[in-house]
Design a protein around this motif. Sequence first.
Motif, PDB file in Angstrom:
ATOM      1  N   ILE A 129       8.472   1.736 -11.564  1.00 33.69           N
ATOM      2  CA  ILE A 129       8.821   2.989 -10.899  1.00 33.69           C
ATOM      3  C   ILE A 129       8.628   2.824  -9.399  1.00 33.69           C
ATOM      4  O   ILE A 129       7.794   2.031  -8.952  1.00 33.69           O
ATOM      5  CB  ILE A 129       7.942   4.158 -11.411  1.00 33.69           C
ATOM      6  CG1 ILE A 129       8.535   5.501 -10.998  1.00 33.69           C
ATOM      7  CG2 ILE A 129       6.509   4.021 -10.919  1.00 33.69           C
ATOM      8  CD1 ILE A 129       7.828   6.700 -11.623  1.00 33.69           C
ATOM      9  N   LYS A 130       9.430   3.538  -8.626  1.00 34.20           N
ATOM     10  CA  LYS A 130       9.215   3.640  -7.186  1.00 34.20           C
ATOM     11  C   LYS A 130       8.428   4.913  -6.918  1.00 34.20           C
ATOM     12  O   LYS A 130       8.664   5.941  -7.559  1.00 34.20           O
ATOM     13  CB  LYS A 130      10.546   3.703  -6.434  1.00 34.20           C
ATOM     14  CG  LYS A 130      11.152   2.358  -6.091  1.00 34.20           C
ATOM     15  CD  LYS A 130      12.342   2.550  -5.150  1.00 34.20           C
ATOM     16  CE  LYS A 130      12.889   1.213  -4.704  1.00 34.20           C
ATOM     17  NZ  LYS A 130      14.019   1.392  -3.759  1.00 34.20           N
ATOM     18  N   VAL A 131       7.498   4.835  -5.977  1.00 41.49           N
ATOM     19  CA  VAL A 131       6.739   6.029  -5.616  1.00 41.49           C
ATOM     20  C   VAL A 131       7.717   7.110  -5.164  1.00 41.49           C
ATOM     21  O   VAL A 131       8.579   6.872  -4.320  1.00 41.49           O
ATOM     22  CB  VAL A 131       5.721   5.714  -4.502  1.00 41.49           C
ATOM     23  CG1 VAL A 131       5.064   6.995  -4.005  1.00 41.49           C
ATOM     24  CG2 VAL A 131       4.669   4.742  -5.014  1.00 41.49           C
ATOM     25  N   ILE A 183       6.723  -0.086  -4.994  1.00 39.14           N
ATOM     26  CA  ILE A 183       7.129  -0.240  -6.390  1.00 39.14           C
ATOM     27  C   ILE A 183       5.885  -0.489  -7.239  1.00 39.14           C
ATOM     28  O   ILE A 183       5.060  -1.339  -6.908  1.00 39.14           O
ATOM     29  CB  ILE A 183       8.104  -1.415  -6.554  1.00 39.14           C
ATOM     30  CG1 ILE A 183       9.356  -1.185  -5.709  1.00 39.14           C
ATOM     31  CG2 ILE A 183       8.484  -1.603  -8.018  1.00 39.14           C
ATOM     32  CD1 ILE A 183      10.297  -2.374  -5.694  1.00 39.14           C
ATOM     33  N   VAL A 184       5.746   0.260  -8.314  1.00 39.15           N
ATOM     34  CA  VAL A 184       4.624   0.104  -9.238  1.00 39.15           C
ATOM     35  C   VAL A 184       5.144  -0.551 -10.514  1.00 39.15           C
ATOM     36  O   VAL A 184       6.176  -0.140 -11.052  1.00 39.15           O
ATOM     37  CB  VAL A 184       3.982   1.462  -9.574  1.00 39.15           C
ATOM     38  CG1 VAL A 184       2.745   1.264 -10.446  1.00 39.15           C
ATOM     39  CG2 VAL A 184       3.617   2.208  -8.300  1.00 39.15           C
ATOM     40  N   PRO A 202       0.841  -1.204   0.000  1.00 36.11           N
ATOM     41  CA  PRO A 202       0.000   0.000   0.000  1.00 36.11           C
ATOM     42  C   PRO A 202       0.872   1.248   0.000  1.00 36.11           C
ATOM     43  O   PRO A 202       1.775   1.376   0.830  1.00 36.11           O
ATOM     44  CB  PRO A 202      -0.794  -0.128   1.308  1.00 36.11           C
ATOM     45  CG  PRO A 202      -0.801  -1.593   1.601  1.00 36.11           C
ATOM     46  CD  PRO A 202       0.530  -2.098   1.126  1.00 36.11           C
ATOM     47  N   PRO A 203       0.658   2.161  -0.940  1.00 30.89           N
ATOM     48  CA  PRO A 203       1.498   3.364  -1.007  1.00 30.89           C
ATOM     49  C   PRO A 203       1.196   4.320   0.132  1.00 30.89           C
ATOM     50  O   PRO A 203       0.109   4.317   0.708  1.00 30.89           O
ATOM     51  CB  PRO A 203       1.110   3.979  -2.354  1.00 30.89           C
ATOM     52  CG  PRO A 203      -0.294   3.521  -2.563  1.00 30.89           C
ATOM     53  CD  PRO A 203      -0.371   2.135  -1.972  1.00 30.89           C
ATOM     54  N   ASP A 204       2.169   5.145   0.452  1.00 34.55           N
ATOM     55  CA  ASP A 204       2.029   6.134   1.515  1.00 34.55           C
ATOM     56  C   ASP A 204       2.625   7.441   1.023  1.00 34.55           C
ATOM     57  O   ASP A 204       3.634   7.451   0.316  1.00 34.55           O
ATOM     58  CB  ASP A 204       2.753   5.657   2.781  1.00 34.55           C
ATOM     59  CG  ASP A 204       2.533   6.599   3.957  1.00 34.55           C
ATOM     60  OD1 ASP A 204       3.289   7.582   4.066  1.00 34.55           O
ATOM     61  OD2 ASP A 204       1.614   6.350   4.747  1.00 34.55           O
ATOM     62  N   LEU A 205       2.016   8.543   1.403  1.00 33.50           N
ATOM     63  CA  LEU A 205       2.491   9.846   0.938  1.00 33.50           C
ATOM     64  C   LEU A 205       3.933  10.127   1.348  1.00 33.50           C
ATOM     65  O   LEU A 205       4.641  10.898   0.701  1.00 33.50           O
ATOM     66  CB  LEU A 205       1.580  10.950   1.489  1.00 33.50           C
ATOM     67  CG  LEU A 205       0.179  11.048   0.864  1.00 33.50           C
ATOM     68  CD1 LEU A 205      -0.679  12.009   1.661  1.00 33.50           C
ATOM     69  CD2 LEU A 205       0.271  11.491  -0.580  1.00 33.50           C
TER      70      LEU A 205
END
Length: 262
Positions: A62-64, A46-47, A37-40
């Motif tokens: 890509i990495k967030v 990793i997407v 889960p992504p976080d701000l």
Amino acid sequence: METTACFFFNPISNDIIELPDLEEHKFFFSSWTFSCPPDLLSSVCIVVGIDFDGCPPDAYIIKVGETSWTFSYLYDLDRYKCFKFTGCNNPIFFKNNIVYLGDEGNLGVLTINESSIPSWELYGSYFRRRKQKSIQHVYTVENVDNEGMLVVFLCHHEGEVEVWRYKMNGKVLERGQITSLDNNKTLYVSSGGSYLKTCVAQGLGNKIPFPMFHNNNKGVFYCLANRKYFSFDYLDIKAYSSLNIFNLVRPRSYIWTESVND
């Protein structure tokens, strides 16, 4: 106006995390997944976008927090590396490995490593042609208890449902059909993502809620024991039930979410 923008949206917090625009190859990547889960405030997510077929399929990564995508052209002259998964759009991320179920019943594992180019390994034999043609859609979900994954096949013939367990034993793929979910769990499936949960509602153990509705806008689930579809108001006298999906409506896009308190 054409747009290639990508972003995460959290429907609970309403947070939006924007990703850089896609450039070339943008129309060929039909399957997308992320490692966590992504976080701000985090860049560990990793997407990954994968082409729907190839020898083997190419990848966008890509990495967030990064400002550009990395495109990996992974063509291999070995014809046995050809792999396609047009019927399965929700892969499973195991640590640095992304697991895909192919259209022919085999398994593709994409390994992501920061120090090297992504690499594919393919496992398992193909289903027989008749079996391949019978499959309409595929849903996959991690099966933590058995260190593998469950695969739900929605078949063309009246919407019959089969559940299979896939598990790697070393370099050997073990797979087989099962008739019930372990520990009376509930398996939620959708093209956007699926998950296996301990039953939290009476009567939903060993059931598969599907992204479908019947004509009174009631959601439906599939009962593995009875091999029938039922509406969620199944306790009512006039509740909907059917052996097939002919009278069901399926949204084009659908995903399950759960409360942060669950």
